[in-house]
Design a protein around this motif. Sequence first.
Motif, short mmCIF file in Angstrom:
data_model
loop_
_atom_site.label_atom_id
_atom_site.label_comp_id
_atom_site.label_asym_id
_atom_site.label_seq_id
_atom_site.Cartn_x
_atom_site.Cartn_y
_atom_site.Cartn_z
N UNK A 101 0.84 -1.19 0.00
CA UNK A 101 0.00 0.00 0.00
C UNK A 101 0.88 1.25 0.00
N UNK A 102 0.38 2.35 -0.56
CA UNK A 102 1.15 3.60 -0.51
C UNK A 102 1.28 4.10 0.92
N UNK A 103 2.32 4.87 1.15
CA UNK A 103 2.51 5.47 2.46
C UNK A 103 1.66 6.73 2.62
N UNK A 104 1.42 7.39 1.48
CA UNK A 104 0.67 8.65 1.54
C UNK A 104 0.21 9.02 0.14
N UNK A 105 -0.91 9.72 0.06
CA UNK A 105 -1.42 10.25 -1.21
C UNK A 105 -1.76 11.72 -1.00
N UNK A 106 -1.15 12.59 -1.81
CA UNK A 106 -1.49 14.01 -1.77
C UNK A 106 -2.10 14.40 -3.10
N UNK A 107 -3.05 15.34 -3.08
CA UNK A 107 -3.75 15.74 -4.29
C UNK A 107 -3.82 17.26 -4.38
N UNK A 108 -3.64 17.77 -5.59
CA UNK A 108 -3.57 19.23 -5.76
C UNK A 108 -4.93 19.84 -6.06
N UNK A 109 -5.99 19.21 -5.59
CA UNK A 109 -7.35 19.74 -5.78
C UNK A 109 -8.15 19.51 -4.50
N UNK A 110 -9.25 20.25 -4.34
CA UNK A 110 -10.05 20.13 -3.12
C UNK A 110 -10.68 18.75 -2.97
N UNK A 111 -11.05 18.43 -1.77
CA UNK A 111 -11.69 17.15 -1.47
C UNK A 111 -13.01 17.03 -2.22
N UNK A 112 -13.18 15.98 -3.05
CA UNK A 112 -14.43 15.80 -3.80
C UNK A 112 -15.50 15.13 -2.94
N UNK A 113 -16.72 15.13 -3.43
CA UNK A 113 -17.81 14.51 -2.68
C UNK A 113 -17.64 13.00 -2.59
N UNK A 114 -16.98 12.41 -3.57
CA UNK A 114 -16.82 10.95 -3.56
C UNK A 114 -15.52 10.53 -2.87
N UNK A 115 -15.16 11.22 -1.80
CA UNK A 115 -13.92 10.92 -1.08
C UNK A 115 -13.90 9.49 -0.55
N UNK A 116 -15.07 8.92 -0.29
CA UNK A 116 -15.12 7.54 0.21
C UNK A 116 -14.48 6.56 -0.78
N UNK A 117 -14.58 6.86 -2.07
CA UNK A 117 -13.96 5.99 -3.07
C UNK A 117 -12.44 6.02 -2.97
N UNK A 118 -11.89 7.16 -2.58
CA UNK A 118 -10.44 7.25 -2.37
C UNK A 118 -10.03 6.37 -1.20
N UNK A 119 -10.77 6.46 -0.11
CA UNK A 119 -10.42 5.68 1.09
C UNK A 119 -10.51 4.18 0.82
N UNK A 120 -11.44 3.81 -0.04
CA UNK A 120 -11.62 2.39 -0.37
C UNK A 120 -10.44 1.84 -1.15
N UNK A 121 -9.85 2.66 -2.01
CA UNK A 121 -8.82 2.17 -2.92
C UNK A 121 -7.40 2.47 -2.46
N UNK A 122 -7.24 3.47 -1.61
CA UNK A 122 -5.90 3.83 -1.13
C UNK A 122 -5.89 3.73 0.39
N UNK A 123 -5.29 2.67 0.88
CA UNK A 123 -5.26 2.42 2.31
C UNK A 123 -4.08 3.16 2.94
N UNK A 124 -4.20 4.50 2.96
CA UNK A 124 -3.11 5.33 3.46
C UNK A 124 -3.68 6.71 3.79
#
Length: 336
Positions: A162-185
């Motif tokens: 799994x990745x250690x960290x994920x950073x994104x250069x845009x604001x938190x989207x409404x579907x943030x739950x999909x990020x948490x499901x796929x990136x365990x970090x």
Amino acid sequence: MVQSSSRIFAITLRKAHSYMKGLGVEPEVLLANTGLSAADLADPYKLISEEQARNYYLNLINATNCESVGLEIGWRTSLSDLGPHGMAMLTERTGGEALRKTWELRDNYNLLINWRYSITDNLVLHTIQSAEEDPRLRLFLVERALATIQANTEEMFGEAMQPLRLTLDYPRPEHVASYREKFNCPIQFSQELTQLYYPQEWEHRLLETYDPEAVEILGTLRASLHNKLSSEVDVVEEVRLALRRKSGEFPSLERIAEGLAMSSRTLHRKLGQRDVRYQDLLDDERRRIAEDLLLNTGMNIQQIAVQCGFSDAQNFSQAFRRWRGKSPSEFRSSQD
């Protein structure tokens, strides 16, 4: 600096095409104004322009209300979906060699994004950028790229990587739950850059699919990978068999995964790579049993509902109407 290519392989659209087909979107809608045919997407050596790819993805975005569609398609993209590119990655000796192979071949697999990687401070760092003006397209492309990287990493090394960290250069989207499901970090939005961080040990890990002959003789690459991939468990058939094993009982995805010696997360991803959902397979099996009992027995609707795993006749009837467009009683009468 990443150089953008004006010609990319049409096969990069294939997973998106099959995923959207599963959602009921007609191929003609996706291919409109692209000059492409469905046959083009099946040809691993067909080159298309970035403009054709851009028009295709805009058609896709306009055809769905799913905000996380980029993540969903990327997560379902296996290395074999990338044709010779993905196959070449699988035949390398280590993760680092596979990553360098990706870099060498990046021009013809450019997904309209700028991707670069670096190794620093005991980290392997993927940086993703997009210069697309349409914000919907830009988000789709970045999300697809990120999810594809993680899905391919798990395919090569297992879900423990799994990745250690994920950073994104845009604001938190409404579907943030999909990020948490796929990136365990840890996930951070509104950062300076979009980057995936992995431990450097990723670079030195050996790949079980390493094939020195395929590395040296590119002409045998496809045949070599075909043998490797064809030996994998057919998870769709295994799930179907598990659902049929004991009449009236339907094991959960978690129980089936345990029987296949894999986690439910891995089974979910493998089904997704085949554009299949567990719920669809469960519904198919319930429908098959229901039709058989309605046509070949004198059981009443409540009894059939129980055999199909429903708690009561009302829920069963609603599901059956969704499957066949008519009630169980209407279906039975229409077959007399």
